[in-house]
Design a protein around this motif. Structure first.
Motif, PDB file in Angstrom:
ATOM      1  N   THR A  33     -18.657   2.625 -56.253  1.00  0.00           N
ATOM      2  CA  THR A  33     -20.113   2.621 -56.365  1.00  0.00           C
ATOM      3  C   THR A  33     -20.556   3.706 -57.339  1.00  0.00           C
ATOM      4  O   THR A  33     -20.070   4.842 -57.280  1.00  0.00           O
ATOM      5  CB  THR A  33     -20.783   2.849 -55.004  1.00  0.00           C
ATOM      6  N   ILE A  34     -21.447   3.326 -58.229  1.00  0.00           N
ATOM      7  CA  ILE A  34     -22.084   4.268 -59.140  1.00  0.00           C
ATOM      8  C   ILE A  34     -23.589   4.169 -58.927  1.00  0.00           C
ATOM      9  O   ILE A  34     -24.180   3.098 -59.093  1.00  0.00           O
ATOM     10  CB  ILE A  34     -21.744   3.954 -60.612  1.00  0.00           C
ATOM     11  N   TYR A  35     -24.179   5.282 -58.534  1.00  0.00           N
ATOM     12  CA  TYR A  35     -25.628   5.317 -58.305  1.00  0.00           C
ATOM     13  C   TYR A  35     -26.240   6.351 -59.244  1.00  0.00           C
ATOM     14  O   TYR A  35     -25.860   7.521 -59.232  1.00  0.00           O
ATOM     15  CB  TYR A  35     -25.924   5.672 -56.855  1.00  0.00           C
ATOM     16  N   GLN A  36     -27.132   5.872 -60.071  1.00  0.00           N
ATOM     17  CA  GLN A  36     -27.811   6.737 -61.026  1.00  0.00           C
ATOM     18  C   GLN A  36     -29.303   6.745 -60.691  1.00  0.00           C
ATOM     19  O   GLN A  36     -30.061   5.899 -61.168  1.00  0.00           O
ATOM     20  CB  GLN A  36     -27.580   6.226 -62.449  1.00  0.00           C
ATOM     21  N   PRO A  37     -29.731   7.682 -59.852  1.00  0.00           N
ATOM     22  CA  PRO A  37     -31.141   7.676 -59.445  1.00  0.00           C
ATOM     23  C   PRO A  37     -32.073   8.165 -60.530  1.00  0.00           C
ATOM     24  O   PRO A  37     -33.283   7.913 -60.463  1.00  0.00           O
ATOM     25  CB  PRO A  37     -31.156   8.638 -58.250  1.00  0.00           C
ATOM     26  N   GLU A  38     -31.523   8.846 -61.515  1.00  0.00           N
ATOM     27  CA  GLU A  38     -32.393   9.457 -62.513  1.00  0.00           C
ATOM     28  C   GLU A  38     -31.698   9.525 -63.863  1.00  0.00           C
ATOM     29  O   GLU A  38     -30.602  10.073 -63.988  1.00  0.00           O
ATOM     30  CB  GLU A  38     -32.798  10.864 -62.060  1.00  0.00           C
ATOM     31  N   GLU A  39     -32.319   8.942 -64.870  1.00  0.00           N
ATOM     32  CA  GLU A  39     -31.916   9.131 -66.258  1.00  0.00           C
ATOM     33  C   GLU A  39     -33.173   9.081 -67.115  1.00  0.00           C
ATOM     34  O   GLU A  39     -33.963   8.139 -67.023  1.00  0.00           O
ATOM     35  CB  GLU A  39     -30.934   8.059 -66.724  1.00  0.00           C
ATOM     36  N   THR A  40     -33.387  10.100 -67.905  1.00  0.00           N
ATOM     37  CA  THR A  40     -34.539  10.138 -68.799  1.00  0.00           C
ATOM     38  C   THR A  40     -34.055  10.152 -70.236  1.00  0.00           C
ATOM     39  O   THR A  40     -33.095  10.860 -70.573  1.00  0.00           O
ATOM     40  CB  THR A  40     -35.413  11.377 -68.529  1.00  0.00           C
TER      41      THR A  40
ATOM     42  N   ASP B 185     -37.490   6.025 -68.633  1.00  0.00           N
ATOM     43  CA  ASP B 185     -36.844   6.352 -67.366  1.00  0.00           C
ATOM     44  C   ASP B 185     -35.955   5.181 -66.969  1.00  0.00           C
ATOM     45  O   ASP B 185     -36.376   4.023 -67.053  1.00  0.00           O
ATOM     46  CB  ASP B 185     -37.871   6.615 -66.265  1.00  0.00           C
ATOM     47  N   VAL B 186     -34.747   5.478 -66.510  1.00  0.00           N
ATOM     48  CA  VAL B 186     -33.778   4.451 -66.142  1.00  0.00           C
ATOM     49  C   VAL B 186     -33.277   4.728 -64.735  1.00  0.00           C
ATOM     50  O   VAL B 186     -32.998   5.878 -64.369  1.00  0.00           O
ATOM     51  CB  VAL B 186     -32.589   4.416 -67.125  1.00  0.00           C
TER      52      VAL B 186
END
Length: 799
Positions: free
Chosen positions: A326-333, A357-358
């Motif tokens: 599992t890869i969880y990316q809650p925040e990418e700007t 925002d991704v």
């Protein structure tokens, strides 16, 4: 065909019918002073070929017991650190109690110093290269960095290729990782390589794997064959313009029937990339306007990576494996600041801010079951998997236009929201049986289903330019079903090693956009033959020849029929009419003394997939479009040297020289364009070991690629030099790594696009030079893996 699959289905029926009487083997391990030796490896081996049948470890009192042993004759061996007992034959007709097995503990203590660290080794097999990295300076790296130093693997700006192909699948212990390429980077860059035994570059994968896997990279992790628990915590820090940080923990447990591991890491990345793009817009074969864009990109992201593997042996013939990634990316700007200067037009320039925002979630689940049949070496296996992928991106664009006097002459603000959800699932059954003493036959069936839902919404866009018509809102659904069957044959005859396979895949696709009623369907059946042949007349000489045909299907985000604006004058466009690409690869080579290899190759690709960059001279627009190439052909020679220069210096070098031709249709003029170029690349890695106990190691790597073609672009040559040190402390429980990547900061990319009505250049400057620091501490019973030194057999590693 009916007769071919009859044994397969018969075996399905027979799973619950097969049973055998099982017994136990018990004993103890002691030193010469008759003292108990705990945590020693006890291995039960096959008499015919010494392959591993079962294993355990001694308890604190030195006693051991192996359960679930079928009636028959076996060999038993005990090892601790580097000391091994002699092989002893035993006959099992009931429960067996052995006399104490003695080991020389003094030899163990001396040998433990010797194996603290070693140099990476390269092995050539009939269909793959095996790069052994256990106990090297690379162990404290993440797996992505190890791949950068693996022979035949080239990674430039996070783009992975093997032998010039980007159609590369990733396996972990033989299990396919079903993740998009971007998430593969996230997973491997967030996973420590300390548990990796070897990297296998499978240049001609077995027919059991999907035809999309032209080349496979199998990340082979260490196998815990003895009971116990250990764990580790680690920290990895990189400093370029901005810091990048990873922290994680690994845990391993092995019981008599169960094995479990869980790995977690958190990555906080900050990345700065700058671009200088120049476009000459052309009318009547003359440049009428030149646009120069200076763009600063800043990306900040936080990612959680977790993977878990669970193995359970019901008995000696039935094994179950469960795993999840599992890869969880809650925040990418993503923040893009672009200043564009214009000469020869109605504006002097414009400035654009793109703030995005991704959010992303990618989780996969795998189930594997293996049942060994009554015939020795025969088995049936089943595996299934499910992947859920959810991606959301929102971007706000603000643009200020500048008049010829340099003052603001207007502005345009708009927003774009896009997203994609994918469900991917598959099920496969395989049947394997020996044919005589030196051959094997395998066959299997597979079904894979994919459903994708994509959406886009753009608001506020205002332009009077004709021909610019962005989709305000849209939803695109895409379904794909793949039915596959394969048969393969492999054999060893004295000096010959042969593998072959034939795979058939029938594909059904259906795409539908809710704007309008037209749907796009594409159904096709294709065959994929492959073979590998190896001839080894003696220890000095080795010859090989192999061929395969593979397919590459369009990625799901590439077939979305959306036109999304990155700025007022640049777009990213999907293409629902993309066709699958087919690849043919033929190579033959010679290896001398396992150290020097020369290989000739030929590659041909029809309908190659790529993102082509086109300038629209009428609309003053730069378009990035998912497209098919007409063809891509290359031929050349590969050289590989793997040599122990001294007892403390190992060197391998890979060089490739080839001629390449890329043909594609030019947008607007619809004319066929052929770009041709001779190019080359060289990659070398040098492993050094220092100090008396070899606890200090170093890895020096160098990569240079000459001018090359990529789709409709030409790249200038560039290179990089990196150095990494690793020191182990406190009986190998702690390790520290320190190094610099791209020491001279030469990894920048310069591309040109000059043909017909296209004229442009781009310079990409990234954080190439990075200071790297790593720290790892192991705890628990650290010997449950470190004291296992016996080599795995080919049968145990068969994919």
């Amino acid at each position: 065909m009916k007769n071919l699959f009859y044994p397969f289905f018969l075996s399905l029926y027979s799973i619950g019918m097969l049973s055998a009487q099982e017994y136990s083997i018990s004993g103890s391990v002691k030193n010469l002073e008759n003292e108990a030796i705990p945590y020693a490896n006890v291995q039960l081996l096959n008499v015919a070929d010494t392959t591993l049948v079962n294993g355990t470890s001694s308890e604190n009192n030195g006693n051991f017991e192996i359960e679930g042993v079928a009636k028959g004759s076996y060999l038993i061996k005990v090892s601790y650190i580097e000391n091994e007992s002699a092989l002893k034959k035993i006959d099992v007709n009931g429960d067996v109690i052995l006399e104490p097995i003695q080991l020389n503990e003094e030899a163990q203590t001396l040998d433990e110093v010797v194996v603290t660290s070693q140099k990476p080794r390269l092995e050539r097999k009939v269909d793959r290269l095996v790069f052994n990295i256990e106990n090297t300076a690379m162990s404290d790296n993440d797996i992505w960095d190890v791949l950068k130093r693996t022979p035949n693997v080239i990674i430039v700006n996070d783009k992975l290729t093997v032998k010039g192909s980007s159609a590369v699948g990733i396996l972990i212990n033989g299990r396919k990782v079903n993740l998009p390429k971007e998430d593969i980077i996230n997973l491997l860059s967030g996973t420590s390589a300390s548990d990796v035994e070897a990297i296998e570059v499978i240049t001609n994968p077995p027919a059991k794997y999907s035809a999309e896997d032209g080349i496979l990279i199998n990340i082979r992790k260490k196998k815990n064959l003895v009971a116990g628990y250990n764990g580790a915590v680690y920290n990895r820090y990189k400093q370029g313009i901005l810091p990048k940080h990873s922290i994680g923990t690994d845990h391993y447990f092995k019981g008599k029937r169960t094995g479990f591991s869980v790995n977690y890491s958190f990555n906080h990345d900050r990345e700065v990339v700058t671009y200088t793009d120049l476009t000459n817009f052309i009318e009547n074969n003359s440049v009428v306007s030149t646009w120069t864009a200076e763009q600063d990109n800043l990306k900040r992201s936080k990612k959680h990576n977790i993977s878990a593997f669970f193995d359970y042996d019901f008995d000696s013939k039935n094994k179950l494996s469960l795993s999840t990634i599992t890869i969880y990316q809650p925040e990418e700007t993503l923040f893009y600041d672009t200043e564009t200067a214009i000469v020869g037009d109605t504006l002097s320039g414009f400035n654009t801010i793109n703030d995005s925002d991704v959010r992303q979630l990618n989780t996969s689940y795998y189930l594997d079951y293996v049942h060994e049949l009554g015939k020795e070496g025969a088995e049936i296996s089943f595996n299934s998997h499910y992947t859920y992928y959810d991606y959301e991106r929102g971007q706000d664009l603000k643009t200020v236009f500048l008049g010829l006097d340099g003052n603001p002459a207007g502005r345009n603000d708009f927003s774009t929201d896009s997203g994609q959800r994918i469900d991917l699932y598959s099920v496969q059954g395989d049947y394997l049986t020996p044919l005589g003493e030196s051959a094997n036959f395998a066959s299997g069936l597979r079904y894979a289903g994919i459903t994708s839902e994509s959406k886009v919404a753009q608001q506020g866009f205002d332009s009077d330019r004709p021909g610019v018509d962005p989709m305000e809102t849209g939803n695109f659904s895409y379904d794909e079903s793949i039915f596959a069957a394969y048969a393969s044959y492999s054999a060893n005859w004295d000096k010959w090693n042969f593998k072959s396979g034939l795979r058939a895949e029938y594909t059904e696709t259906n795409g539908k956009l809710d704007v309008g009623t037209q749907s796009r369907k594409n159904n096709y059946l294709k065959l994929f033959p492959s073979f590998s042949l190896q001839f080894t007349p003696n220890e000095k000489h080795d010859f090989n020849l192999y061929y395969y045909r593979r397919i590459e299907r369009p990625r799901y985000d590439d077939i979305n029929p959306f036109l999304v604006f990155q700025s007022n004058f640049s777009t990213v466009e999907g293409n629902p009419d993309l066709q699958p690409a087919t690849r043919h690869y033929l190579a033959g080579g010679y290896t001398f003394k396992s150290s020097y290899t020369v290989e000739l190759f030929y590659k041909h690709i029809n309908n190659g997939l790529g993102d082509l960059i086109f300038q629209d001279n009428d609309l003053r627009l730069l378009r990035f479009i998912s497209s098919n190439l007409k063809r891509n052909t290359s031929y050349g020679i590969d050289l590989l040297i793997n040599k122990d220069v001294t007892d403390f210096w190992n060197c391998f070098l890979v060089a490739s020289f080839f001629d390449e031709t890329v043909a594609f249709d030019n947008l607007g003029t619809n004319r066929l364009v052929e770009n041709q170029m001779f190019t080359w690349l060289v990659s070398t890695s040098n492993a050094f070991s220092f100090l008396r106990d070899k606890s200090l190691t170093a890895d020096l790597t160098f990569l240079y690629t000459g001018p090359k073609l990529s789709q409709n672009l030409r790249y200038d040559g560039f290179g990089s030099l990196s150095l990494l040190f690793r020191k182990t402390l406190w009986n190998k429980k702690t390790s520290i790594s320190l190094g610099v990547e791209d020491i001279f900061n030469q990894g920048n990319e310069f591309t040109t696009r000059n043909y017909l009505d296209q004229s442009g250049t781009s310079l990409r400057r990234a954080e190439n030079r990075l200071f790297v620091f790593g720290l790892r501490y192991k705890f628990g019973n650290t010997k449950i893996r470190d004291n296992y030194k016996s080599r795995n057999t080919d049968e145990g590693d068969r994919l």
